[in-house]
Design a protein around this motif. Structure first.
Motif, PDB file in Angstrom:
ATOM      1  N   ALA A   5       0.840  -1.200   0.000  1.00 54.48           N
ATOM      2  CA  ALA A   5       0.000   0.000   0.000  1.00 54.48           C
ATOM      3  C   ALA A   5       0.876   1.251   0.000  1.00 54.48           C
ATOM      4  O   ALA A   5       0.576   2.228  -0.693  1.00 54.48           O
ATOM      5  CB  ALA A   5      -0.939  -0.001   1.203  1.00 54.48           C
ATOM      6  N   ASP A   6       1.975   1.222   0.758  1.00 54.30           N
ATOM      7  CA  ASP A   6       2.892   2.355   0.785  1.00 54.30           C
ATOM      8  C   ASP A   6       3.516   2.579  -0.589  1.00 54.30           C
ATOM      9  O   ASP A   6       3.647   3.712  -1.044  1.00 54.30           O
ATOM     10  CB  ASP A   6       4.002   2.133   1.814  1.00 54.30           C
ATOM     11  CG  ASP A   6       3.482   2.214   3.249  1.00 54.30           C
ATOM     12  OD1 ASP A   6       2.370   2.728   3.454  1.00 54.30           O
ATOM     13  OD2 ASP A   6       4.204   1.755   4.150  1.00 54.30           O
ATOM     14  N   LEU A   7       3.916   1.477  -1.253  1.00 49.01           N
ATOM     15  CA  LEU A   7       4.478   1.591  -2.597  1.00 49.01           C
ATOM     16  C   LEU A   7       3.453   2.164  -3.565  1.00 49.01           C
ATOM     17  O   LEU A   7       3.779   3.004  -4.401  1.00 49.01           O
ATOM     18  CB  LEU A   7       4.940   0.220  -3.104  1.00 49.01           C
ATOM     19  CG  LEU A   7       6.309  -0.251  -2.663  1.00 49.01           C
ATOM     20  CD1 LEU A   7       6.573  -1.665  -3.166  1.00 49.01           C
ATOM     21  CD2 LEU A   7       7.385   0.687  -3.141  1.00 49.01           C
ATOM     22  N   GLY A   8       2.222   1.709  -3.449  1.00 55.94           N
ATOM     23  CA  GLY A   8       1.156   2.223  -4.302  1.00 55.94           C
ATOM     24  C   GLY A   8       0.955   3.716  -4.118  1.00 55.94           C
ATOM     25  O   GLY A   8       0.807   4.467  -5.087  1.00 55.94           O
ATOM     26  N   ASN A   9       0.977   4.166  -2.864  1.00 56.11           N
ATOM     27  CA  ASN A   9       0.838   5.594  -2.581  1.00 56.11           C
ATOM     28  C   ASN A   9       2.037   6.380  -3.111  1.00 56.11           C
ATOM     29  O   ASN A   9       1.886   7.480  -3.645  1.00 56.11           O
ATOM     30  CB  ASN A   9       0.677   5.832  -1.076  1.00 56.11           C
ATOM     31  CG  ASN A   9      -0.673   5.356  -0.564  1.00 56.11           C
ATOM     32  OD1 ASN A   9      -1.644   5.296  -1.314  1.00 56.11           O
ATOM     33  ND2 ASN A   9      -0.731   5.007   0.705  1.00 56.11           N
ATOM     34  N   GLU A  10       3.222   5.808  -2.946  1.00 55.43           N
ATOM     35  CA  GLU A  10       4.435   6.455  -3.427  1.00 55.43           C
ATOM     36  C   GLU A  10       4.393   6.607  -4.961  1.00 55.43           C
ATOM     37  O   GLU A  10       4.737   7.649  -5.507  1.00 55.43           O
ATOM     38  CB  GLU A  10       5.645   5.618  -2.999  1.00 55.43           C
ATOM     39  CG  GLU A  10       6.975   6.291  -3.204  1.00 55.43           C
ATOM     40  CD  GLU A  10       8.137   5.432  -2.707  1.00 55.43           C
ATOM     41  OE1 GLU A  10       9.259   5.679  -3.167  1.00 55.43           O
ATOM     42  OE2 GLU A  10       7.932   4.512  -1.874  1.00 55.43           O
ATOM     43  N   LYS A  11       3.934   5.550  -5.627  1.00 52.44           N
ATOM     44  CA  LYS A  11       3.813   5.602  -7.083  1.00 52.44           C
ATOM     45  C   LYS A  11       2.778   6.645  -7.517  1.00 52.44           C
ATOM     46  O   LYS A  11       3.020   7.409  -8.457  1.00 52.44           O
ATOM     47  CB  LYS A  11       3.404   4.234  -7.635  1.00 52.44           C
ATOM     48  CG  LYS A  11       4.515   3.242  -7.743  1.00 52.44           C
ATOM     49  CD  LYS A  11       3.941   1.936  -8.240  1.00 52.44           C
ATOM     50  CE  LYS A  11       4.908   1.186  -9.086  1.00 52.44           C
ATOM     51  NZ  LYS A  11       4.339  -0.073  -9.582  1.00 52.44           N
ATOM     52  N   ARG A  42      10.972   0.254 -14.792  1.00 55.63           N
ATOM     53  CA  ARG A  42      10.052   1.136 -15.503  1.00 55.63           C
ATOM     54  C   ARG A  42       8.795   1.327 -14.671  1.00 55.63           C
ATOM     55  O   ARG A  42       8.211   0.370 -14.193  1.00 55.63           O
ATOM     56  CB  ARG A  42       9.667   0.515 -16.847  1.00 55.63           C
ATOM     57  CG  ARG A  42       8.573   1.258 -17.595  1.00 55.63           C
ATOM     58  CD  ARG A  42       8.074   0.430 -18.796  1.00 55.63           C
ATOM     59  NE  ARG A  42       6.875   1.025 -19.346  1.00 55.63           N
ATOM     60  CZ  ARG A  42       5.643   0.772 -18.928  1.00 55.63           C
ATOM     61  NH1 ARG A  42       5.427  -0.096 -17.954  1.00 55.63           N
ATOM     62  NH2 ARG A  42       4.608   1.371 -19.468  1.00 55.63           N
ATOM     63  N   MET A  43       8.389   2.576 -14.519  1.00 49.50           N
ATOM     64  CA  MET A  43       7.114   2.861 -13.879  1.00 49.50           C
ATOM     65  C   MET A  43       6.181   3.415 -14.956  1.00 49.50           C
ATOM     66  O   MET A  43       6.481   4.430 -15.586  1.00 49.50           O
ATOM     67  CB  MET A  43       7.269   3.889 -12.750  1.00 49.50           C
ATOM     68  CG  MET A  43       5.955   4.096 -11.991  1.00 49.50           C
ATOM     69  SD  MET A  43       6.107   5.239 -10.594  1.00 49.50           S
ATOM     70  CE  MET A  43       6.126   6.800 -11.460  1.00 49.50           C
ATOM     71  N   GLY A  44       5.094   2.699 -15.164  1.00 48.62           N
ATOM     72  CA  GLY A  44       4.103   3.156 -16.130  1.00 48.62           C
ATOM     73  C   GLY A  44       3.086   4.060 -15.457  1.00 48.62           C
ATOM     74  O   GLY A  44       3.320   4.612 -14.383  1.00 48.62           O
ATOM     75  N   PRO A  89       6.206  -6.158  -7.259  1.00 51.08           N
ATOM     76  CA  PRO A  89       6.607  -7.432  -7.876  1.00 51.08           C
ATOM     77  C   PRO A  89       6.222  -7.575  -9.344  1.00 51.08           C
ATOM     78  O   PRO A  89       6.947  -8.213 -10.109  1.00 51.08           O
ATOM     79  CB  PRO A  89       5.876  -8.479  -7.020  1.00 51.08           C
ATOM     80  CG  PRO A  89       5.693  -7.816  -5.693  1.00 51.08           C
ATOM     81  CD  PRO A  89       5.494  -6.362  -5.987  1.00 51.08           C
ATOM     82  N   HIS A  90       5.110  -6.975  -9.761  1.00 50.98           N
ATOM     83  CA  HIS A  90       4.659  -7.132 -11.154  1.00 50.98           C
ATOM     84  C   HIS A  90       5.349  -6.182 -12.126  1.00 50.98           C
ATOM     85  O   HIS A  90       5.202  -6.314 -13.336  1.00 50.98           O
ATOM     86  CB  HIS A  90       3.147  -6.924 -11.249  1.00 50.98           C
ATOM     87  CG  HIS A  90       2.729  -5.527 -10.908  1.00 50.98           C
ATOM     88  ND1 HIS A  90       2.401  -5.161  -9.621  1.00 50.98           N
ATOM     89  CD2 HIS A  90       2.615  -4.416 -11.657  1.00 50.98           C
ATOM     90  CE1 HIS A  90       2.093  -3.872  -9.611  1.00 50.98           C
ATOM     91  NE2 HIS A  90       2.222  -3.386 -10.840  1.00 50.98           N
ATOM     92  N   ASP A  91       6.123  -5.227 -11.624  1.00 48.62           N
ATOM     93  CA  ASP A  91       6.767  -4.235 -12.487  1.00 48.62           C
ATOM     94  C   ASP A  91       7.894  -4.876 -13.297  1.00 48.62           C
ATOM     95  O   ASP A  91       8.810  -5.474 -12.733  1.00 48.62           O
ATOM     96  CB  ASP A  91       7.322  -3.065 -11.663  1.00 48.62           C
ATOM     97  CG  ASP A  91       6.227  -2.206 -11.069  1.00 48.62           C
ATOM     98  OD1 ASP A  91       5.143  -2.111 -11.675  1.00 48.62           O
ATOM     99  OD2 ASP A  91       6.452  -1.624  -9.992  1.00 48.62           O
TER     100      ASP A  91
END
Length: 194
Positions: free
Chosen positions: A3-9, A137-139, A175-177
């Protein structure tokens, strides 16, 4: 943790989107000319005969002049068509005829090929919000390219097309990136692994 990674993204994407929207016309035009030359140099040096590309949206690095050049050079160009299941189909296209696809993304109009059509290209040019120095890569958060790239057993080299300022020390990784093999910006080509 996830959740933290999602917010950061989400926060990083919002910042990058805002930066793209505030670019001046002069900056956009200069970057388009430089990016086109850099993409052409990449294709010529590697003797590329087929590519997977995309139709750039107004805020993205403009790959359309390169698309026109590639078609004029006889390079086979596959362009993505989004599917409801989150995967990408591909169509051969010249970028002349398009429609608004899922999420308002521009898409080619043409004979739709299967997701496997991309397996045979020489290189995949993928859109991205940012790329870290480690190749992560961040989409934009919908996962189409991660799913496509993650499903390929023997994928061609993948280069993310970004603005120079979007090559960051690091980006958040889930993990899916899927990592990319390199980046192409208006000023440079960087290959992470061969």
């Amino acid at each position: 943790m996830i959740a933290d990674l999602g917010n950061e993204k989400r926060a990083l994407r919002a910042e990058l989107r805002q930066r793209r929207r505030t670019r001046t016309t002069t900056e956009r035009e200069a970057d388009t000319d430089s990016l086109t030359a850099t993409l052409q140099r990449f294709a010529e040096e590697r003797q590329v005969r087929s590519i997977a590309l995309y139709l750039s949206a107004p805020d993205e690095p403009n790959v359309r002049p390169f698309l026109n050049w590639a078609c004029a050079e006889g390079i086979r160009v596959l362009l993505p068509v989004t599917r409801e299941d989150g995967l990408l189909d591909w169509a051969v296209g010249d970028g002349e005829t398009e429609r608004e696809g899922v999420y308002g993304v521009p898409e080619v109009v043409g004979e739709v090929l299967s997701p496997l059509a991309i397996n045979d290209v020489d290189v995949i040019f993928a859109p991205a919000a940012a790329v870290g120095h480690d190749g992560v890569r961040m989409g934009w958060g919908r996962g189409y390219y991660d799913k496509t790239l993650g499903s390929m057993a023997n994928r061609p080299p993948v280069y993310a097309v970004i603005f120079d300022a979007e090559y960051l020390d690091q980006v958040p990784r889930e993990p899916h990136d899927e990592p990319v093999d390199g980046i192409i910006t208006p000023s440079r080509i960087i290959t992470f692994r061969s």
